[in-house]
Design a protein around this motif. Structure first.
Motif, PDB file in Angstrom:
ATOM      1  N   CYS A  36     -16.933  -6.743 -11.109  1.00 60.69           N
ATOM      2  CA  CYS A  36     -17.788  -7.894 -10.848  1.00 60.69           C
ATOM      3  C   CYS A  36     -18.815  -7.583  -9.768  1.00 60.69           C
ATOM      4  CB  CYS A  36     -16.909  -9.059 -10.427  1.00 60.69           C
ATOM      5  SG  CYS A  36     -17.778 -10.365  -9.610  1.00 60.69           S
ATOM      6  N   LEU A  37     -18.354  -7.046  -8.646  1.00 60.25           N
ATOM      7  CA  LEU A  37     -19.264  -6.771  -7.539  1.00 60.25           C
ATOM      8  C   LEU A  37     -20.249  -5.677  -7.907  1.00 60.25           C
ATOM      9  CD1 LEU A  37     -16.818  -7.056  -4.544  1.00 60.25           C
ATOM     10  CD2 LEU A  37     -18.335  -8.750  -5.508  1.00 60.25           C
ATOM     11  N   GLY A  79     -18.932  -4.614  -2.206  1.00 62.88           N
ATOM     12  CA  GLY A  79     -17.964  -3.712  -2.803  1.00 62.88           C
ATOM     13  C   GLY A  79     -16.553  -4.140  -2.475  1.00 62.88           C
ATOM     14  N   VAL A  80     -15.619  -3.483  -3.141  1.00 63.92           N
ATOM     15  CA  VAL A  80     -14.223  -3.778  -2.862  1.00 63.92           C
ATOM     16  C   VAL A  80     -13.645  -2.682  -1.988  1.00 63.92           C
ATOM     17  CG1 VAL A  80     -13.641  -5.131  -4.872  1.00 63.92           C
ATOM     18  CG2 VAL A  80     -13.646  -2.654  -5.022  1.00 63.92           C
ATOM     19  N   ILE A  81     -12.609  -3.039  -1.280  1.00 65.07           N
ATOM     20  CA  ILE A  81     -11.854  -2.058  -0.526  1.00 65.07           C
ATOM     21  C   ILE A  81     -10.544  -1.895  -1.271  1.00 65.07           C
ATOM     22  CG2 ILE A  81     -10.866  -1.474   1.698  1.00 65.07           C
ATOM     23  CD1 ILE A  81     -13.820  -2.013   1.826  1.00 65.07           C
ATOM     24  N   SER A  82     -10.299  -0.674  -1.715  1.00 66.49           N
ATOM     25  CA  SER A  82      -9.079  -0.460  -2.456  1.00 66.49           C
ATOM     26  C   SER A  82      -8.458   0.822  -1.915  1.00 66.49           C
ATOM     27  CB  SER A  82      -9.422  -0.316  -3.934  1.00 66.49           C
ATOM     28  OG  SER A  82      -8.281  -0.011  -4.654  1.00 66.49           O
ATOM     29  N   PRO A  83      -7.228   0.883  -1.544  1.00 62.14           N
ATOM     30  CA  PRO A  83      -6.232  -0.181  -1.614  1.00 62.14           C
ATOM     31  C   PRO A  83      -6.508  -1.300  -0.618  1.00 62.14           C
ATOM     32  CG  PRO A  83      -5.390   1.677  -0.385  1.00 62.14           C
ATOM     33  CD  PRO A  83      -6.714   2.090  -0.929  1.00 62.14           C
ATOM     34  N   ARG A  84      -5.897  -2.427  -0.862  1.00 59.84           N
ATOM     35  CA  ARG A  84      -6.130  -3.599  -0.002  1.00 59.84           C
ATOM     36  C   ARG A  84      -5.336  -3.464   1.293  1.00 59.84           C
ATOM     37  NH1 ARG A  84      -6.133  -8.061  -4.889  1.00 59.84           N
ATOM     38  NH2 ARG A  84      -8.182  -7.398  -5.642  1.00 59.84           N
ATOM     39  N   GLY A 139     -23.513  -9.756   7.473  1.00 59.92           N
ATOM     40  CA  GLY A 139     -22.521  -9.116   6.631  1.00 59.92           C
ATOM     41  C   GLY A 139     -21.183  -9.817   6.794  1.00 59.92           C
ATOM     42  N   HIS A 140     -20.396  -9.755   5.763  1.00 59.86           N
ATOM     43  CA  HIS A 140     -19.103 -10.426   5.787  1.00 59.86           C
ATOM     44  C   HIS A 140     -18.057  -9.525   5.155  1.00 59.86           C
ATOM     45  CE1 HIS A 140     -21.153 -14.134   6.865  1.00 59.86           C
ATOM     46  NE2 HIS A 140     -22.053 -13.773   5.974  1.00 59.86           N
ATOM     47  N   VAL A 141     -16.908  -9.473   5.795  1.00 59.83           N
ATOM     48  CA  VAL A 141     -15.763  -8.783   5.217  1.00 59.83           C
ATOM     49  C   VAL A 141     -14.861  -9.866   4.657  1.00 59.83           C
ATOM     50  CG1 VAL A 141     -13.783  -7.320   5.685  1.00 59.83           C
ATOM     51  CG2 VAL A 141     -15.912  -6.939   6.905  1.00 59.83           C
ATOM     52  N   ILE A 142     -14.449  -9.714   3.406  1.00 64.78           N
ATOM     53  CA  ILE A 142     -13.615 -10.744   2.797  1.00 64.78           C
ATOM     54  C   ILE A 142     -12.152 -10.310   2.851  1.00 64.78           C
ATOM     55  CG2 ILE A 142     -13.201 -12.125   0.741  1.00 64.78           C
ATOM     56  CD1 ILE A 142     -15.940 -12.520   1.820  1.00 64.78           C
ATOM     57  N   LEU A 143     -11.322 -11.218   3.338  1.00 69.36           N
ATOM     58  CA  LEU A 143      -9.891 -10.946   3.407  1.00 69.36           C
ATOM     59  C   LEU A 143      -9.160 -11.955   2.536  1.00 69.36           C
ATOM     60  CD1 LEU A 143      -9.777 -11.030   7.262  1.00 69.36           C
ATOM     61  CD2 LEU A 143      -9.557  -8.944   5.958  1.00 69.36           C
ATOM     62  N   THR A 172      -5.803 -15.469  11.970  1.00 73.02           N
ATOM     63  CA  THR A 172      -4.875 -14.912  10.999  1.00 73.02           C
ATOM     64  C   THR A 172      -5.358 -13.558  10.522  1.00 73.02           C
ATOM     65  OG1 THR A 172      -3.858 -15.247   8.839  1.00 73.02           O
ATOM     66  CG2 THR A 172      -6.056 -16.111   9.119  1.00 73.02           C
ATOM     67  N   GLY A 173      -4.432 -12.697  10.210  1.00 72.70           N
ATOM     68  CA  GLY A 173      -4.768 -11.422   9.596  1.00 72.70           C
ATOM     69  C   GLY A 173      -4.652 -11.572   8.088  1.00 72.70           C
ATOM     70  N   GLY A 174      -4.723 -10.451   7.373  1.00 76.25           N
ATOM     71  CA  GLY A 174      -4.571 -10.544   5.931  1.00 76.25           C
ATOM     72  C   GLY A 174      -4.798  -9.189   5.310  1.00 76.25           C
ATOM     73  N   LYS A 175      -5.084  -9.176   4.020  1.00 80.16           N
ATOM     74  CA  LYS A 175      -5.387  -7.921   3.343  1.00 80.16           C
ATOM     75  C   LYS A 175      -6.868  -7.874   3.005  1.00 80.16           C
ATOM     76  CE  LYS A 175      -0.949  -7.073   1.020  1.00 80.16           C
ATOM     77  NZ  LYS A 175      -0.442  -6.331   2.153  1.00 80.16           N
ATOM     78  N   LEU A 176      -7.459  -6.678   3.135  1.00 78.77           N
ATOM     79  CA  LEU A 176      -8.876  -6.511   2.840  1.00 78.77           C
ATOM     80  C   LEU A 176      -9.146  -6.618   1.364  1.00 78.77           C
ATOM     81  CD1 LEU A 176     -10.157  -3.460   4.852  1.00 78.77           C
ATOM     82  CD2 LEU A 176     -10.959  -5.798   4.929  1.00 78.77           C
ATOM     83  N   LEU A 177     -10.105  -7.437   0.995  1.00 82.23           N
ATOM     84  CA  LEU A 177     -10.517  -7.501  -0.410  1.00 82.23           C
ATOM     85  C   LEU A 177     -11.797  -6.723  -0.617  1.00 82.23           C
ATOM     86  CD1 LEU A 177     -10.128 -11.088  -1.854  1.00 82.23           C
ATOM     87  CD2 LEU A 177      -9.003  -9.001  -2.578  1.00 82.23           C
ATOM     88  N   GLY A 178     -12.814  -7.042   0.204  1.00 81.74           N
ATOM     89  CA  GLY A 178     -14.105  -6.382   0.006  1.00 81.74           C
ATOM     90  C   GLY A 178     -15.085  -6.855   1.050  1.00 81.74           C
TER      91      GLY A 178
END
Length: 133
Positions: free
Chosen positions: A13-14, A76-81, A103-107, A124-130
């Motif tokens: 998608c991205l 873009g995506v960050i993989s692995p999350r 710019g924005h980092v999506i979690l 809160t923390g989380g996992k990186l999506l993109g």
């Protein structure tokens, strides 16, 4: 008849968005859609990077038509999350984004999918999506 397996719907998608922006298209169609993709797009829309998007239900995986505003330079995506603790948000943001101003980092967090600024506010923390900028 061999069909390439979609490994990462969000990545596709991205990628399509970036490519369409580069060519200067006004809208782009994305298939398949997923909940994660829709949430990611909602964040981008809220931040004013893309215009309206419309989800077309074709009784399969669905399609999304996105209006482009020519604002997206890269996403873009960050993989692995990777897991990101609250303390690590700054570091991640500075690694991925060109400057502190934009710019924005999506979690993806327990509170849903959000950008790093909101995650910091919610503490809160989380996992990186993109990311996108």
């Amino acid at each position: 008849f061999f069909k390439m397996v979609r490994m990462d719907v969000l990545a596709d998608c991205l990628k399509s968005i970036v490519n369409a922006e580069r060519v200067g298209k006004r809208q782009v169609m994305i298939r398949p859609s997923s909940k994660v993709v829709v949430k990611f797009l909602q964040v981008m829309q809220k931040k004013g990077y893309i215009g309206e998007f419309e989800i077309i239900d074709d009784h399969r995986s669905g399609k999304i038509v996105i209006e482009l505003l020519g604002r997206v330079n890269k996403c873009g995506v960050i993989s692995p999350r990777f897991d990101v603790p609250v303390s690590g948000l700054e570091q991640i943001a500075s690694n991925l984004l060109p400057s502190r101003q934009f710019g924005h980092v999506i979690l993806t967090t327990t509170y849903g999918i959000m950008d790093h600024e909101e995650a910091r506010r919610r503490h809160t923390g989380g996992k990186l999506l993109g990311f996108f900028f």
